[in-house]
Design a protein around this motif. Structure first.
Motif, short mmCIF file in Angstrom:
data_model
loop_
_atom_site.label_atom_id
_atom_site.label_comp_id
_atom_site.label_asym_id
_atom_site.label_seq_id
_atom_site.Cartn_x
_atom_site.Cartn_y
_atom_site.Cartn_z
N VAL A 32 0.81 -1.15 -0.02
CA VAL A 32 0.05 0.03 -0.06
C VAL A 32 0.80 1.26 0.04
N PHE A 33 1.62 1.44 0.98
CA PHE A 33 2.43 2.84 1.44
C PHE A 33 3.57 3.04 0.25
N PHE A 34 4.46 2.12 0.14
CA PHE A 34 5.48 2.60 -0.54
C PHE A 34 5.04 2.53 -2.30
N PRO A 35 4.26 1.71 -2.63
CA PRO A 35 3.69 1.57 -4.09
C PRO A 35 2.98 2.89 -4.55
N TYR A 36 2.25 3.42 -3.39
CA TYR A 36 1.60 4.75 -3.63
C TYR A 36 2.41 5.83 -3.73
N LEU A 37 3.47 5.88 -2.94
CA LEU A 37 4.53 7.02 -2.89
C LEU A 37 5.38 6.74 -4.22
N LYS A 38 5.79 5.81 -4.58
CA LYS A 38 6.46 5.44 -5.95
C LYS A 38 5.77 6.00 -7.16
N GLU A 39 4.45 5.70 -7.05
CA GLU A 39 3.53 5.88 -8.47
C GLU A 39 3.11 7.52 -8.45
N ASN A 40 3.09 8.14 -7.04
CA ASN A 40 2.97 9.63 -7.28
C ASN A 40 4.18 10.38 -7.18
N GLY A 41 5.35 9.91 -7.20
CA GLY A 41 6.67 10.50 -7.22
C GLY A 41 6.99 11.15 -5.95
N ILE A 42 6.16 10.78 -4.88
CA ILE A 42 6.78 11.31 -3.35
C ILE A 42 7.96 10.63 -2.72
N THR A 43 8.71 11.69 -2.56
CA THR A 43 9.87 11.39 -1.79
C THR A 43 10.16 11.96 -0.33
N ARG A 44 8.92 12.77 0.22
CA ARG A 44 9.32 13.26 1.46
C ARG A 44 8.10 12.87 2.29
N ILE A 45 8.67 12.32 3.54
CA ILE A 45 7.88 11.88 4.60
C ILE A 45 7.78 12.52 5.60
N LEU A 46 6.80 12.82 6.46
CA LEU A 46 6.80 13.56 7.84
C LEU A 46 6.06 12.38 8.75
N HIS A 47 6.70 12.21 9.63
CA HIS A 47 6.20 11.11 10.54
C HIS A 47 6.00 11.96 12.25
N LEU A 48 4.61 11.82 12.64
CA LEU A 48 4.29 12.50 13.69
C LEU A 48 4.37 11.77 15.09
N GLY A 49 5.40 10.96 15.05
CA GLY A 49 5.58 10.14 16.41
C GLY A 49 4.90 9.01 16.62
N ASP A 50 5.62 8.16 17.65
CA ASP A 50 5.14 6.81 17.86
C ASP A 50 5.67 5.92 16.74
N TYR A 51 6.92 5.92 16.40
CA TYR A 51 7.32 5.22 15.33
C TYR A 51 7.67 3.61 16.04
N TYR A 52 8.21 3.76 17.34
CA TYR A 52 8.30 2.51 18.01
C TYR A 52 7.03 2.08 18.91
N GLU A 53 7.04 0.89 19.41
CA GLU A 53 5.77 0.54 20.32
C GLU A 53 6.24 0.61 21.92
N HIS A 54 7.29 0.23 22.23
CA HIS A 54 7.69 0.00 23.53
C HIS A 54 8.68 1.04 23.95
N ARG A 55 8.47 1.64 25.06
CA ARG A 55 8.91 2.74 25.58
C ARG A 55 10.42 2.30 26.16
N LYS A 56 10.26 1.10 26.71
CA LYS A 56 11.35 0.77 27.56
C LYS A 56 12.33 -0.38 27.05
N PHE A 57 12.00 -1.12 25.97
CA PHE A 57 12.95 -2.18 25.55
C PHE A 57 12.30 -2.34 23.99
N VAL A 58 13.28 -2.97 23.73
CA VAL A 58 13.37 -3.19 22.01
C VAL A 58 13.54 -4.91 21.71
N ASN A 59 12.66 -5.38 20.91
CA ASN A 59 12.86 -6.93 20.31
C ASN A 59 13.59 -6.75 19.03
#
Length: 353
Positions: free
Chosen positions: A31-58
């Motif tokens: 869904v996401f990357f095919p849409y961006l490639k098809e529409n020539g979108i190269t900039r992404i703005l992420h508004l937080g909560d990229y990760y799930e766990h605040r205290k550890f990482v798997n």
């Protein structure tokens, strides 16, 4: 220029469940990357909560996310600007110890992490960005919001009166300054999409628990020339609810295959043919669902069949509010309701292996 706006992607969701990692990879690759490639979108703005766990990482979740998202940024020559959300920071009162800084340093060529309030220009359109607001940065954030020279504000705000999940309203929040001075305020944090005035909660792009069932998910595209914000629907779902009523629907020909690899809940409203119901459940079990739950209504214990006129059936959040209202306490009941709702949402995010 077109800018893709996302938030609340929660890498490592549900205790780094393989099911959710596969679902997230499908979203990015189908869904996401095919849409961006098809529409020539190269900039992404992420508004937080990229990760799930605040205290550890798997480490498997970390590796999987790098392969499905961060490596694709580099491969497709895309660049992401990102601010930390509350799930990205270790402490509740400061953003200083942040998973974004610790885990994305290898991708500085395609990721810019904004740890302090700042204005970023996207092809001449200024967007003011504010990381998760806490005790340590509150005064500085409010001052920035009240003075920033930008028509659009992006953040990870916790504002009162907006839905956190579908039907669950946040009853407390922060006063983060004069938001009305902006043409548009875009925020992550709450997982259901909603708008009031110039403030737009964009919601999560994917489903993570039963609160997301039947709640459409989108990522957004901002046109820097027209300042038009377009919602792009994610057609991939993970939670299905079936309202079973055999007086209205013939289930012998019901296509159960569409529920394969889904979490499925059957809510029984009317069941007149017990054998037909059992056959339907058997067919559902044969399509390899992730989980199958059956919720009976127990009509024989309700309505005219119950002599006690005081019996009332409430939804869970209303029941929690009613309980708090009945408690004899001098504490702030609105804050108590907020904490109870947060616990309710957290309980829905129990471990899935």
């Amino acid at each position: 220029m077109l800018v893709a706006v996302i938030s609340d992607t929660h890498a490592g969701a549900r205790n780094s469940s393989e099911i959710f990692m596969e679902y997230q990879e499908r979203f990015y690759s189908e869904v996401f990357f095919p849409y961006l490639k098809e529409n020539g979108i190269t900039r992404i703005l992420h508004l937080g909560d990229y990760y799930e766990h605040r205290k550890f990482v798997n480490f498997k979740a970390l590796h999987t996310n790098r392969r499905m998202f961060l490596d694709k940024l580099r491969e497709y020559h895309m660049h992401m600007d990102i601010i930390p959300g509350n799930h990205d920071v270790y402490y509740r009162n400061t953003n200083e110890l942040c998973a974004l800084k610790e885990l994305q340093g290898y991708y500085t060529d395609c990721v810019t992490i904004h740890m302090k309030p700042t204005v970023v220009s996207f092809d001449g359109l200024n967007i003011a960005l504010v990381p998760w607001v806490n005790v340590e940065n509150y005064a500085r954030s409010v001052e920035f919001i009240n003075k920033a020279e930008a028509p659009i504000l992006g953040g990870h705000f916790e504002l009162e009166g907006f839905e956190m999940h579908k039907g669950v309203v946040n009853t407390h929040g922060q006063d983060v300054g004069n938001l009305s001075r902006y043409e548009m305020v875009l925020s992550g944090h709450f997982h259901t999409k909603s708008s009031r005035g110039n403030v737009h909660y964009l919601g999560s792009q994917m489903e993570f628990n039963w609160s997301d069932c039947d709640d459409p998910k989108f990522f957004h595209v901002l046109d820097t020339e027209t300042r038009e914000l377009t919602a792009v629907r994610n057609p991939l779902t993970l939670f299905d609810k079936i309202v079973y009523d055999d007086t209205r629907t013939e289930y012998t020909s019901y296509d159960v295959s569409k529920h394969s690899s889904k979490f499925v809940k059957v809510v029984v409203v009317k069941k007149t043919d017990l054998y037909g119901f059992d056959r339907f459940i058997d067919r559902l079990q044969d399509v390899d669902t992730h989980e199958l739950k059956i919720a009976e209504t127990f009509d024989e214990y309700m309505g005219e069949n119950v002599e006690d006129e005081q019996v009332d059936v409430e939804d869970t959040t209303v029941m929690l509010d009613s309980y708090v209202d009945a408690v004899d306490t001098d504490l702030d009941k609105d804050r108590l309701k907020g904490y109870m709702r947060e616990l309710y949402v957290e309980a829905q995010n129990t471990e899935i292996v």
